[in-house]
Design a protein around this motif. Structure first.
Motif, PDB file in Angstrom:
ATOM      1  N   UNK A  37     -12.118   8.119   5.310  1.00 56.56           N
ATOM      2  CA  UNK A  37     -12.259   9.481   5.819  1.00 56.56           C
ATOM      3  C   UNK A  37     -13.458  10.201   5.217  1.00 56.56           C
ATOM      4  N   UNK A  38     -14.247   9.479   4.408  1.00 55.69           N
ATOM      5  CA  UNK A  38     -15.495  10.051   3.909  1.00 55.69           C
ATOM      6  C   UNK A  38     -16.681   9.295   4.492  1.00 55.69           C
ATOM      7  N   UNK A  48     -15.880  12.732  18.208  1.00 67.88           N
ATOM      8  CA  UNK A  48     -14.705  11.870  18.228  1.00 67.88           C
ATOM      9  C   UNK A  48     -13.937  11.994  16.913  1.00 67.88           C
ATOM     10  N   UNK A  49     -14.513  12.675  15.918  1.00 64.47           N
ATOM     11  CA  UNK A  49     -13.845  12.813  14.615  1.00 64.47           C
ATOM     12  C   UNK A  49     -12.645  13.745  14.752  1.00 64.47           C
ATOM     13  N   UNK A  50     -11.494  13.332  14.221  1.00 65.65           N
ATOM     14  CA  UNK A  50     -10.287  14.149  14.426  1.00 65.65           C
ATOM     15  C   UNK A  50     -10.332  15.525  13.747  1.00 65.65           C
ATOM     16  N   UNK A  51     -11.274  15.766  12.850  1.00 69.90           N
ATOM     17  CA  UNK A  51     -11.375  17.123  12.309  1.00 69.90           C
ATOM     18  C   UNK A  51     -12.341  17.978  13.137  1.00 69.90           C
ATOM     19  N   UNK A  65     -13.442  13.786   3.635  1.00 73.91           N
ATOM     20  CA  UNK A  65     -14.514  14.782   3.734  1.00 73.91           C
ATOM     21  C   UNK A  65     -14.055  15.946   4.604  1.00 73.91           C
ATOM     22  N   UNK A  66     -14.278  17.151   4.122  1.00 69.73           N
ATOM     23  CA  UNK A  66     -14.052  18.332   4.964  1.00 69.73           C
ATOM     24  C   UNK A  66     -15.317  19.183   4.901  1.00 69.73           C
ATOM     25  N   UNK A  87      -5.794   9.195  14.547  1.00 66.50           N
ATOM     26  CA  UNK A  87      -4.441   9.337  13.999  1.00 66.50           C
ATOM     27  C   UNK A  87      -3.354   8.899  14.982  1.00 66.50           C
ATOM     28  N   UNK A  99     -17.900   6.463  21.580  1.00 71.11           N
ATOM     29  CA  UNK A  99     -19.152   5.813  21.199  1.00 71.11           C
ATOM     30  C   UNK A  99     -19.841   5.250  22.446  1.00 71.11           C
ATOM     31  N   UNK A 159     -19.767  15.547  11.129  1.00 74.65           N
ATOM     32  CA  UNK A 159     -19.456  14.229  10.573  1.00 74.65           C
ATOM     33  C   UNK A 159     -20.209  13.164  11.368  1.00 74.65           C
ATOM     34  N   UNK A 160     -20.302  11.972  10.785  1.00 72.84           N
ATOM     35  CA  UNK A 160     -20.995  10.874  11.450  1.00 72.84           C
ATOM     36  C   UNK A 160     -20.439  10.572  12.833  1.00 72.84           C
ATOM     37  N   UNK A 161     -19.109  10.661  12.967  1.00 76.72           N
ATOM     38  CA  UNK A 161     -18.487  10.267  14.234  1.00 76.72           C
ATOM     39  C   UNK A 161     -18.568  11.365  15.282  1.00 76.72           C
ATOM     40  N   UNK A 196     -16.895   8.331   8.520  1.00 77.49           N
ATOM     41  CA  UNK A 196     -16.341   8.005   9.821  1.00 77.49           C
ATOM     42  C   UNK A 196     -17.321   7.203  10.665  1.00 77.49           C
ATOM     43  N   UNK A 197     -16.808   6.518  11.679  1.00 83.19           N
ATOM     44  CA  UNK A 197     -17.693   5.814  12.596  1.00 83.19           C
ATOM     45  C   UNK A 197     -16.970   4.760  13.409  1.00 83.19           C
ATOM     46  N   UNK A 227     -13.447   5.501  18.079  1.00 76.86           N
ATOM     47  CA  UNK A 227     -14.800   5.993  17.872  1.00 76.86           C
ATOM     48  C   UNK A 227     -15.011   6.537  16.475  1.00 76.86           C
ATOM     49  N   UNK A 228     -14.017   7.261  15.963  1.00 84.96           N
ATOM     50  CA  UNK A 228     -14.158   7.873  14.649  1.00 84.96           C
ATOM     51  C   UNK A 228     -13.778   6.906  13.533  1.00 84.96           C
ATOM     52  N   UNK A 252     -19.511   0.463  17.446  1.00 83.92           N
ATOM     53  CA  UNK A 252     -20.721   0.447  18.271  1.00 83.92           C
ATOM     54  C   UNK A 252     -21.014  -0.923  18.844  1.00 83.92           C
ATOM     55  N   UNK A 266      -4.146  15.097  10.733  1.00 85.11           N
ATOM     56  CA  UNK A 266      -5.127  14.741  11.760  1.00 85.11           C
ATOM     57  C   UNK A 266      -5.958  13.516  11.407  1.00 85.11           C
ATOM     58  N   UNK A 285     -25.336   4.180  18.841  1.00 85.84           N
ATOM     59  CA  UNK A 285     -25.480   4.404  17.411  1.00 85.84           C
ATOM     60  C   UNK A 285     -25.469   3.157  16.539  1.00 85.84           C
ATOM     61  N   UNK A 286     -25.265   2.013  17.180  1.00 88.85           N
ATOM     62  CA  UNK A 286     -25.344   0.795  16.381  1.00 88.85           C
ATOM     63  C   UNK A 286     -26.754   0.548  15.863  1.00 88.85           C
ATOM     64  N   UNK A 310     -21.265  12.958   6.368  1.00 87.18           N
ATOM     65  CA  UNK A 310     -20.411  12.935   5.169  1.00 87.18           C
ATOM     66  C   UNK A 310     -21.229  12.672   3.914  1.00 87.18           C
TER      67      UNK A 310
END
Lengths: 186, 562
Positions: A75-76, B243-246, B217-218, A127, B353, B238-240, A78-79, A122-123, A82, A53, B475-476, B124
């Protein structure tokens, strides 16, 4: 107020037990029945582990490229970028990505480049790419790898993830899975 | 038809279909009637009240409700500061993340305490797992507080003439145990099977296919994300964020999380109708809110699907829409839809975003928060809408030359004063905040990351999001500075508790009054005509006070693009 303080403290304590201890443990228990045991879904190839993912950087000409990322697929952390749609700096960056893409893919018409290939997600960890974003890269990869274009198109079709239940949401392609399949093609 | 559009229609329809039975269930829970989950929760709640020394039979006046509510919030505030400022050395910190500074901890605490979840840190790196679990606790209980406050209004209009409005602790605990917890467990079940992690092991390190080393990060994400939506909190693990895939691995989870955040705000309206046994009134409220919602959501879906005209001019295939800041698995339509749902119901979670939304999409997101009464947050939505009802009753009463009455109660000067203060306070907070940030560029404007009109929109968005207790952001904006942490923190506090205190006070005052039975001279409040009056009042009070500010930001940006 005074006669509410003690009940508030005690009630908070019991709710912490329920919501911060029992509830997460129940979710954790459910996760043990899933494929990744709650550690995230992974793919193993040649003894190496990848998170299916989590998007990865793919900018090598022999691989299908992933989307640009504002955080370099960290992946540590994300962002997204903007950046506003009117931001000149952002528009210049998009133009530069189009130009770079055309340098690496000289056989492609500009009008075929899909917008997801030149905009950041966005993230920063997307993937997926769209089907048209994969198709537009076929000529380049066919040339470098010496594989027939038809075989690559076949690969794209078999790696296309259909909308949920065939009805809801967009079609997409997981770039990591596609590239693993590409490596196995030979 | 386009599968992206079908996906959006499905999300709205499923929510509506589920919200009606859930509304019935919620009404039963608060009325103390028998429900399916009684065998589990009756003994559990009895135990909770016994341990806490709370007499659940003890009914409270509206003032006692507010005192109980504010006391427990004060306690959570202190606990939260303690956890966030010390988490670096406390357990459950496998990534070795630092404690938060005092001003950041203040902002984070307030923003989770008020059900807003504005985040000036990144999940994260800015918080430990213990901190995350603590914030998850606040996500549950603050949603419960909002619902408990809304039930006071329910109660006030159910009884003919009373000062006894039920027990705060009972409403609050039942909201957590019987509504928020079961729904969260269902959502969590979907998430874990779709690949959202639930682990306490900390960062993983892998080598990717091209040979680079990456840290991943999990964490206990699958427990956090459900209540973030069910309680319309919106703070990302998470920050995103979403929209974060996890956090949001597939279109299926996207649909699930959408329904999860949308369902209680909708169900509460129906619950109100069921509870006071005036279903038509519930449907009238739902109608007004839905018209308002669709007027904001449909343009956003279209604008995001059409994409950025400046990118289209470059001559590429722009058919996917405005993909900057969006995910391929979610797509432009579902992102545009989410951007309005999350702003009308004050969740503030995002799956794209918002800073990169098209200019007028950004304006609609702002308007949704400025109005802040179409569905609205868990509990809080009804409270905000209630103010507009009072204003509409008063204005209609004056127009036809009758004493304004609502549900058999006279609306008089005292109630009107409170309603006006609350209605005007929201624009006051937003506009004064933005004006201050603009007036002191060294601490305010210096945080913006986009030039020109959009930079102004970034600041306007931050204060709007704070005052509306929403929590999303453009968020910018570099907002982790003492100025932004403290100024938004204060606005968050005022933007949460005054809109709780005001409506509860009005409801309490009305409940005490003599009940006047309906006659042919009574203004009917469950008709579409009255609905239209409410809509006009909302348009005048909320929208027009913001028009000048919107003209400087998103509208000006629009004209610079097209």
């Amino acid at each position: 107020m005074k006669n509410h303080i003690l009940p508030a403290i005690k009630l908070t304590a019991v709710l912490i037990v329920l919501l911060v201890v029992v509830y997460p443990l129940m979710v954790w228990g459910m996760a043990q029945f899933t494929s990744g045991s709650g550690k995230g879904q992974t793919i193993e190839v040649n003894g190496k582990k990848y998170y299916s993912n989590i998007g990865q950087t793919f900018n090598d000409d022999k691989y299908f490229w992933s989307r640009p990322s504002a955080v370099d697929y960290n992946a540590a952390g994300s962002g997204g970028s903007n950046k506003a749609p009117s931001n000149v700096e952002h528009l210049q960056l998009v133009q530069a990505r189009i130009d770079t893409f055309l340098v690496h893919n000289p056989d492609v018409k500009k009008s075929e480049i899909s917008v997801d290939l030149v905009t950041a997600s966005g993230s920063g960890l997307d993937p997926h790419i769209s089907v048209q974003a994969a198709n537009v890269q076929v000529k380049r990869i066919a040339k470098i790898r010496g594989i027939a274009e038809g075989n690559l198109q076949q690969l794209i079709v078999s790696n296309t993830e259909k909308p949920f239940m065939g009805l809801f949401g967009p079609e997409r392609i997981n770039v990591l899975k596609l590239n693993i399949a590409l490596d196995n093609l030979k | 038809m386009d599968t992206e559009i079908i996906g959006v229609i499905a999300m709205f329809s499923i929510t509506l279909l589920l919200a009606i039975p859930l509304g019935k269930y919620i009404a039963k829970v608060y009325a103390g009637e028998r429900t399916l989950l009684d065998p589990v929760f009756n003994p559990l709640e009895r135990l909770f009240f016994k341990v806490s020394g709370i007499n659940s039979k003890n009914e409270m006046t509206w003032k006692q409700h507010l005192v109980a509510l504010l006391t427990i919030n004060l306690l959570w505030f202190l606990l939260s500061m303690l956890v966030l400022m010390n988490m670096s050395w406390l357990p459950l910190n496998p990534d070795g993340n630092p404690s938060q500074s005092a001003d950041l901890a203040f902002n984070t605490t307030i923003s989770f305490l008020v059900n807003c979840n504005l985040q000036h840190y990144s999940g994260e790196t800015g918080i430990s797992y213990l901190g995350q679990l603590w914030l998850m606790f606040l996500q549950f209980v603050t949603a419960g507080v909002g619902m408990a406050a809304a039930v006071v209004i329910f109660k006030a209009f159910k009884e003919k003439s009373t000062t006894q409005l039920g027990n705060f602790y009972v409403f609050f605990v039942k909201s957590c145990t019987r509504i928020l917890l079961p729904l969260s467990l269902i959502v969590a079940l979907v998430l874990v099977f779709e690949g959202t992690p639930m682990t306490f092991e900390g960062k993983d390190t892998i080598t990717n296919l091209q040979g680079d080393t990456v840290h991943v990060s999990t964490g206990p994400v699958a427990a956090f994300v459900p209540i973030k939506h069910v309680g319309t909190n919106g703070g990302g693990f998470f920050g995103a964020n979403g929209s974060h895939p996890l956090e949001n691995p597939s279109f299926f989870t996207n649909m699930t999380e959408m329904v999860a955040q949308f369902i209680i705000p909708m169900a509460m309206i129906f619950a109100f109708g069921f509870f006071i046994k005036r279903r038509r009134f519930g449907w009238m409220v739902f109608g007004v809110m839905t018209v308002g919602f669709l007027l904001l959501a449909i343009p956003n879906i279209i604008m995001e699907m059409n994409g950025n005209p400046e990118i289209a001019k470059m001559g590429i295939d722009n058919s996917l829409g405005a993909m900057e800041g969006k995910e391929v698995r979610i797509g432009a339509a579902a992102s545009g839809f989410w951007s309005i749902v999350t702003t009308v119901i004050s969740t503030g979670s995002i799956n794209s975003m918002h800073d990169s939304s098209m200019p007028l999409s950004g304006m609609n997101e702002l308007l949704a928060m400025m109005i802040n009464a179409f569905y609205g947050g868990v509990g809080a939505g009804i409270l905000n809408f209630f103010i507009f009802i009072i204003l509409a009753v008063f204005i209609s009463g004056l127009m036809v030359g009758r004493t304004p009455e609502f549900m058999g109660k006279k609306i008089e000067a005292r109630e009107m004063k409170i309603a006006m203060i609350i209605a005007l306070f929201h624009p006051f907070l937003i506009l004064v905040g933005t004006a201050l940030a603009t007036a002191f560029p060294s601490v305010g404007t210096s945080a913006i990351s986009n030039p020109e009109f959009h930079g102004f929109s970034q600041m306007l968005y931050e204060y709007t999001s704070s005052a509306a207790n929403n929590g999303s952001g453009f968020e910018g904006l570099g907002d982790n500075t003492p100025f932004w942490n403290i100024s938004t923190g204060i606005i968050l506090l005022l933007g949460r508790f005054l809109p709780i205190i005001g409506p509860v006070a009005i409801a309490g005052l009305l409940a005490e009054k003599k009940f006047i039975p309906e006659s042919s001279g009574t203004l009917k409040t469950d008709t579409s005509t009255f609905g239209l009056v409410i809509f006009v009042v909302i348009a005048i009070v909320a929208a027009l006070s913001f028009f000048p500010a919107l003209a400087l930001g998103p509208i000006a940006e629009y004209f610079s693009l097209y």
